[in-house]
Scaffold this motif. Structure first.
Motif, mmCIF file in Angstrom:
data_model
loop_
_atom_site.group_PDB
_atom_site.id
_atom_site.type_symbol
_atom_site.label_atom_id
_atom_site.label_comp_id
_atom_site.label_asym_id
_atom_site.label_seq_id
_atom_site.Cartn_x
_atom_site.Cartn_y
_atom_site.Cartn_z
ATOM 1 N N UNK A 30 0.818 -1.220 0.000
ATOM 2 C CA UNK A 30 0.000 0.000 0.000
ATOM 3 C C UNK A 30 0.850 1.268 0.000
ATOM 4 N N UNK A 31 2.104 1.171 0.458
ATOM 5 C CA UNK A 31 2.990 2.338 0.446
ATOM 6 C C UNK A 31 3.387 2.753 -0.966
ATOM 7 N N UNK A 32 3.330 1.827 -1.923
ATOM 8 C CA UNK A 32 3.800 2.125 -3.284
ATOM 9 C C UNK A 32 2.985 3.276 -3.871
ATOM 10 N N UNK A 33 3.706 4.303 -4.301
ATOM 11 C CA UNK A 33 3.076 5.497 -4.864
ATOM 12 C C UNK A 33 2.923 6.637 -3.878
ATOM 13 N N UNK A 34 3.105 6.374 -2.592
ATOM 14 C CA UNK A 34 2.940 7.409 -1.573
ATOM 15 C C UNK A 34 4.191 8.293 -1.535
ATOM 16 N N UNK A 35 3.977 9.601 -1.457
ATOM 17 C CA UNK A 35 5.066 10.559 -1.288
ATOM 18 C C UNK A 35 5.077 11.034 0.152
ATOM 19 N N UNK A 36 6.289 11.105 0.735
ATOM 20 C CA UNK A 36 6.441 11.422 2.153
ATOM 21 C C UNK A 36 7.574 12.434 2.313
ATOM 22 N N UNK A 37 7.368 13.492 3.094
ATOM 23 C CA UNK A 37 8.469 14.425 3.356
ATOM 24 C C UNK A 37 9.545 13.776 4.230
ATOM 25 N N UNK A 38 10.786 14.120 3.936
ATOM 26 C CA UNK A 38 11.925 13.581 4.678
ATOM 27 C C UNK A 38 12.284 14.451 5.875
ATOM 28 N N UNK A 39 12.864 13.815 6.884
ATOM 29 C CA UNK A 39 13.400 14.557 8.026
ATOM 30 C C UNK A 39 14.854 14.947 7.807
ATOM 31 N N UNK A 40 15.536 14.258 6.910
ATOM 32 C CA UNK A 40 16.918 14.571 6.530
ATOM 33 C C UNK A 40 16.999 14.436 5.015
ATOM 34 N N UNK A 94 -4.711 0.364 5.131
ATOM 35 C CA UNK A 94 -3.322 0.132 5.525
ATOM 36 C C UNK A 94 -2.908 1.105 6.638
ATOM 37 N N UNK A 95 -3.336 2.355 6.538
ATOM 38 C CA UNK A 95 -3.044 3.327 7.600
ATOM 39 C C UNK A 95 -3.681 2.885 8.907
ATOM 40 N N UNK A 96 -4.870 2.361 8.831
ATOM 41 C CA UNK A 96 -5.554 1.872 10.035
ATOM 42 C C UNK A 96 -4.813 0.675 10.632
ATOM 43 N N UNK A 97 -4.240 -0.168 9.791
ATOM 44 C CA UNK A 97 -3.450 -1.291 10.301
ATOM 45 C C UNK A 97 -2.328 -0.768 11.191
ATOM 46 N N UNK A 98 -1.623 0.279 10.729
ATOM 47 C CA UNK A 98 -0.539 0.861 11.527
ATOM 48 C C UNK A 98 -1.059 1.396 12.855
ATOM 49 N N UNK A 99 -2.194 2.064 12.820
ATOM 50 C CA UNK A 99 -2.749 2.642 14.061
ATOM 51 C C UNK A 99 -3.185 1.565 15.049
ATOM 52 N N UNK A 100 -3.649 0.441 14.527
ATOM 53 C CA UNK A 100 -4.108 -0.646 15.407
ATOM 54 C C UNK A 100 -2.971 -1.558 15.861
ATOM 55 N N UNK A 101 -2.061 -1.909 14.976
ATOM 56 C CA UNK A 101 -1.029 -2.897 15.271
ATOM 57 C C UNK A 101 0.256 -2.307 15.848
ATOM 58 N N UNK A 102 0.515 -1.038 15.591
ATOM 59 C CA UNK A 102 1.754 -0.414 16.069
ATOM 60 C C UNK A 102 1.502 1.018 16.541
ATOM 61 N N UNK A 103 0.543 1.212 17.450
ATOM 62 C CA UNK A 103 0.216 2.582 17.874
ATOM 63 C C UNK A 103 1.381 3.303 18.548
ATOM 64 N N UNK A 104 2.287 2.561 19.142
ATOM 65 C CA UNK A 104 3.457 3.157 19.799
ATOM 66 C C UNK A 104 4.407 3.789 18.779
#
Length: 123
Positions: A30-40, A94-104
């Protein structure tokens, strides 16, 4: 606010292949195609842990790192909460999976590292 010689320009990556990791294949796809700003602005080489098998707090993270349990990874560093927000626009389940499975991990101050082969810099 970000500081440094590159702070006036926002650098971004686009995920172009399934990233490495412990999340299910459909979530990583699901990440394929997503653009994300970098921290470095550039890729880094560091040590890290799996999102499911790794420590759930910073103290354990530090201790396990000291005894050599972290594994090397090279990739681009992004804010985890921002990355999941970007994913939400592309693939809400897919975003919800992250919130449920790895909320930390999906919190302010947490970081994701996307392996270099899975990314391309956005001009």
């Amino acid at each position: 606010m970000t500081t440094g010689p590159w702070s006036e320009k926002t650098f971004r990556i686009r995920i172009v292949r399934r990233p490495e990791g412990e999340a299910p294949d459909w979530v990583r796809d699901a990440w394929i195609g997503v653009e994300i700003p970098l921290l470095a602005p550039d890729a880094v080489s560091t040590l890290g842990f799996g999102v499911l098998s790794g420590p759930k707090n910073i103290v354990l993270d530090y201790l396990l790192g000291l005894i050599g349990r972290a594994k090397p990874i090279a990739g681009y560093v992004v804010a985890a909460d921002t990355a999941v927000e970007c994913l939400m626009e592309h693939a809400p389940a897919a975003a919800e999976w992250w919130r449920e499975q790895a909320p930390y991990l999906v919190r302010k101050g947490a970081r994701f590292i996307f392996d270099t082969p899975a990314c391309e810099r956005v001009p």
